[in-house]
Design an enzyme around this catalytic site. Structure first.
Site, PDB file in Angstrom:
ATOM      1  N   ARG A 118       0.860  -1.169   0.000  1.00  9.72           N
ATOM      2  CA  ARG A 118       0.000   0.000   0.000  1.00  9.72           C
ATOM      3  C   ARG A 118       0.902   1.225   0.000  1.00  9.72           C
ATOM      4  NH1 ARG A 118      -4.427   2.311   3.174  1.00  9.72           N
ATOM      5  NH2 ARG A 118      -3.978   3.816   1.522  1.00  9.72           N
ATOM      6  N   ASP A 151      -1.500  -0.608   9.141  1.00 11.49           N
ATOM      7  CA  ASP A 151      -0.538   0.282   8.495  1.00 11.49           C
ATOM      8  C   ASP A 151       0.906   0.033   8.901  1.00 11.49           C
ATOM      9  OD1 ASP A 151      -2.507   1.604   7.087  1.00 11.49           O
ATOM     10  OD2 ASP A 151      -2.779   3.155   8.608  1.00 11.49           O
ATOM     11  N   ARG A 152       1.126  -0.316  10.166  1.00  7.75           N
ATOM     12  CA  ARG A 152       2.488  -0.305  10.687  1.00  7.75           C
ATOM     13  C   ARG A 152       2.867  -1.657  11.280  1.00  7.75           C
ATOM     14  NH1 ARG A 152      -0.243   3.884  12.078  1.00  7.75           N
ATOM     15  NH2 ARG A 152      -0.622   3.185  14.221  1.00  7.75           N
ATOM     16  N   GLU A 277       0.735  13.747   4.951  1.00  3.53           N
ATOM     17  CA  GLU A 277       0.836  13.131   3.621  1.00  3.53           C
ATOM     18  C   GLU A 277       0.846  14.146   2.475  1.00  3.53           C
ATOM     19  OE1 GLU A 277      -1.310   8.948   4.932  1.00  3.53           O
ATOM     20  OE2 GLU A 277      -2.499  10.491   3.924  1.00  3.53           O
ATOM     21  N   ARG A 292      -2.959  16.945   3.372  1.00  5.16           N
ATOM     22  CA  ARG A 292      -4.201  16.396   3.929  1.00  5.16           C
ATOM     23  C   ARG A 292      -4.407  16.962   5.329  1.00  5.16           C
ATOM     24  NH1 ARG A 292      -4.808   9.828   5.057  1.00  5.16           N
ATOM     25  NH2 ARG A 292      -6.500   9.898   6.621  1.00  5.16           N
ATOM     26  N   ASP A 293      -5.521  17.659   5.527  1.00  7.73           N
ATOM     27  CA  ASP A 293      -5.930  18.088   6.860  1.00  7.73           C
ATOM     28  C   ASP A 293      -6.855  17.012   7.406  1.00  7.73           C
ATOM     29  OD1 ASP A 293      -7.317  19.168   9.053  1.00  7.73           O
ATOM     30  OD2 ASP A 293      -7.122  21.213   8.298  1.00  7.73           O
ATOM     31  N   GLY A 297     -10.411  20.263   8.117  1.00  9.42           N
ATOM     32  CA  GLY A 297     -10.795  20.721   6.791  1.00  9.42           C
ATOM     33  C   GLY A 297     -10.853  19.647   5.735  1.00  9.42           C
ATOM     34  N   ASP A 324     -10.598  16.750  -0.662  1.00 10.39           N
ATOM     35  CA  ASP A 324     -10.457  15.640   0.277  1.00 10.39           C
ATOM     36  C   ASP A 324     -11.706  14.754   0.272  1.00 10.39           C
ATOM     37  OD1 ASP A 324      -9.193  14.055   2.120  1.00 10.39           O
ATOM     38  OD2 ASP A 324      -8.827  15.657   3.575  1.00 10.39           O
ATOM     39  N   TYR A 406      -5.293   6.435  -2.188  1.00 12.06           N
ATOM     40  CA  TYR A 406      -4.382   7.570  -2.164  1.00 12.06           C
ATOM     41  C   TYR A 406      -4.051   7.995  -3.597  1.00 12.06           C
ATOM     42  CZ  TYR A 406      -3.192   7.138   2.842  1.00 12.06           C
ATOM     43  OH  TYR A 406      -3.223   7.116   4.211  1.00 12.06           O
TER      44      TYR A 406
END
Length: 469
Positions: A118, A151-152, A277, A292-293, A297, A324, A406
């Protein structure tokens, strides 16, 4: 002429010829030595520079050729001039985007050993483009792929292949990383690789294949970076990193790196409230990032980075057609250029945009709620006029019946201008497709064009029922 005179004359002529030949042999020997040691005279290079060589021109008459038959002349080879990139050419003027590459990784995984990945991105050196992604330490048809929605992990690594080559078993693992950024300064690759404990991660800075520097977590809350290319101008590279809450106030810093060594760290300043990001591009002599907020926002933050004095400013894209996901319907979305719009700010998705005079080119999911579909368009006045909503040149990249993910920007220097390109991550598996236990992606890549173009849709294309569980 009597015999004695003839003998004297012949002897004198012979002696003269022998003397001339001897002198010519000495001259040839001197010439050979000169050619060997001074064929190319290079000035001593200044720091980090390679100076061009000036050849010495040696003239000789035809007679000398006879005496060079058995002489070997060795030439010194001048090193190729390698320069830092400065991205000083203007941005290409485009009418839209044309298809460039698609790797079909998920379809190929149905019958081959392809990495689970990813967070893909694309970046180019001066001669070739490469695709990157964060691997999960397993192939798809492997029981280790169970649970790769996370993710990690310590098993994640940064993968690198030539663009268009799927991540097969022979793929290079550049570094250990669950967050990354890469860029080429004109001489070598810089990789920023984040891995370790969520509360105490490490970012390693690898330049030209060697670890040069590192930095530890400064807020003890998931140190992370861009997931797309960083940018280098005149040998200095910049990368945006954040440590702190994903849905509240965090500590964003902009790092400046020279040949892998951190030379300056600057705090975020300006009106942006939350940064993650970033998708960055050169805007000579500076660098601009669209981010990216993930807090307040659905309009995207902008960071302007001055590469000379390290000053930093931030704001938001002016376009009222916001980039977004999730976001409000276009009829009710807003942006005033300066502040987050407080419209469905959390969670968000990585994306991109770039300025074109007063206008802005941008990409986003077609769905306002989910990571499905993908579209691009230009907003007239979208860079300079608050809440501008005049959309032109819209293209569908992925239809809304298919998953996206993404997306990010990368820049390619041409002969006369700098082109902007983008990639779209095509996520398959969990969380949306629960028949399988894995999460992975393929990519599709488009680049700006000044020509005409048609229509289409370029989804991942794998039948989930054909895939390993």
């Amino acid at each position: 002429m009597n015999p004695n005179q003839k003998i004297i004359t012949i002897g004198s002529v012979s002696l003269t010829i022998a003397t001339v030949c001897f002198l010519m042999q000495i001259a040839i020997l001197a010439t050979t030595v000169t050619l060997h040691f001074k064929q190319h005279e290079c000035d001593s290079p200044a720091s980090n520079q390679v100076m061009p060589c000036e050849p010495i021109i040696i003239e000789r008459n035809i007679t000398e050729i006879v005496y060079l038959n058995n002489t070997t002349i060795e030439k010194e080879i001048c090193p190729e001039v390698v320069e830092y990139r400065n991205w000083s050419k203007p941005q290409c003027q485009i009418t839209g985007f044309a298809p460039f590459s698609k790797d079909n990784s998920i379809r190929l995984s149905a019958g081959g050993d392809i990495w689970v990945t990813r967070e893909p991105y694309v970046s180019c050196d001066p001669g070739k483009c490469y695709q990157f992604a964060l691997g999960q330490g397993t192939t798809l048809d492997n029981k280790h792929s169970n649970g790769t929605i996370h993710d990690r992990s310590p098993h994640r690594t940064l993968l690198m292949n030539e663009l268009g080559v799927p991540f097969h078993l022979g793929t290079k693992q550049v570094c250990a990383a669950w967050s990354s950024s890469s860029c080429h300064d004109g001489k070598a690759w810089l990789h920023v690789c984040v891995t370790g404990d969520d509360r105490n991660a490490t970012a390693s800075f690898i330049y030209d294949g060697r670890l040069v520097d590192s930095i530890g977590s400064w807020s003890q809350n998931i140190l992370r970076t861009q997931e797309s290319e960083c940018v280098c101008i005149n040998g200095t590279c910049t990368v945006v990193m954040t440590d702190g809450s994903a849905s509240g106030r965090a500590d964003t810093r902009i790092l400046f790196i020279k040949e892998g060594k951190i030379v300056h760290i600057g705090p975020l300043s300006g009106s942006a409230q939350h940064i993650e990001e970033c998708s960055c591009y050169p805007r000579y002599p500076d660098v601009r990032c669209i981010c990216r907020d993930n807090w307040k926002g659905s309009n995207r933050p902008v960071i302007d980075i001055n590469m000379e004095d390290y000053s930093i400013d931030s704001s938001y894209v002016c376009s009222g057609l916001v980039g977004d996901t999730p976001r409000n319907d276009d009829s009710s979305s807003n942006s005033n250029c300066r502040d987050p719009n407080n419209e469905r700010g959390n969670p968000g998705v990585k994306g991109w945009a770039f300025d074109n005079g007063d206008d802005v080119w941008m990409g986003r999911t077609i769905s306002k709620d989910l990571r499905s579909g993908y579209e691009t368009f230009k907003v007239i006045g979208g860079w300079s006029t608050p809440n501008s909503k005049s959309q032109v040149n819209r293209q569908v990249i992925v239809d809304n019946n298919n998953w996206s993910g993404y997306s990010g920007i990368f820049s390619v220097e041409g002969k006369s201008c700098i082109n902007r390109c983008f990639y779209v991550e095509l996520i398959r598996g969990r969380p949306q497709e629960t028949r399988v236990w894995w999460t992975s992606n393929s990519i599709v890549v488009f680049c700006g064009t000044s020509g005409t173009y048609g229509t289409g849709s370029w989804p991942d294309g794998a039948n989930i029922n054909f895939m390993p569980i």
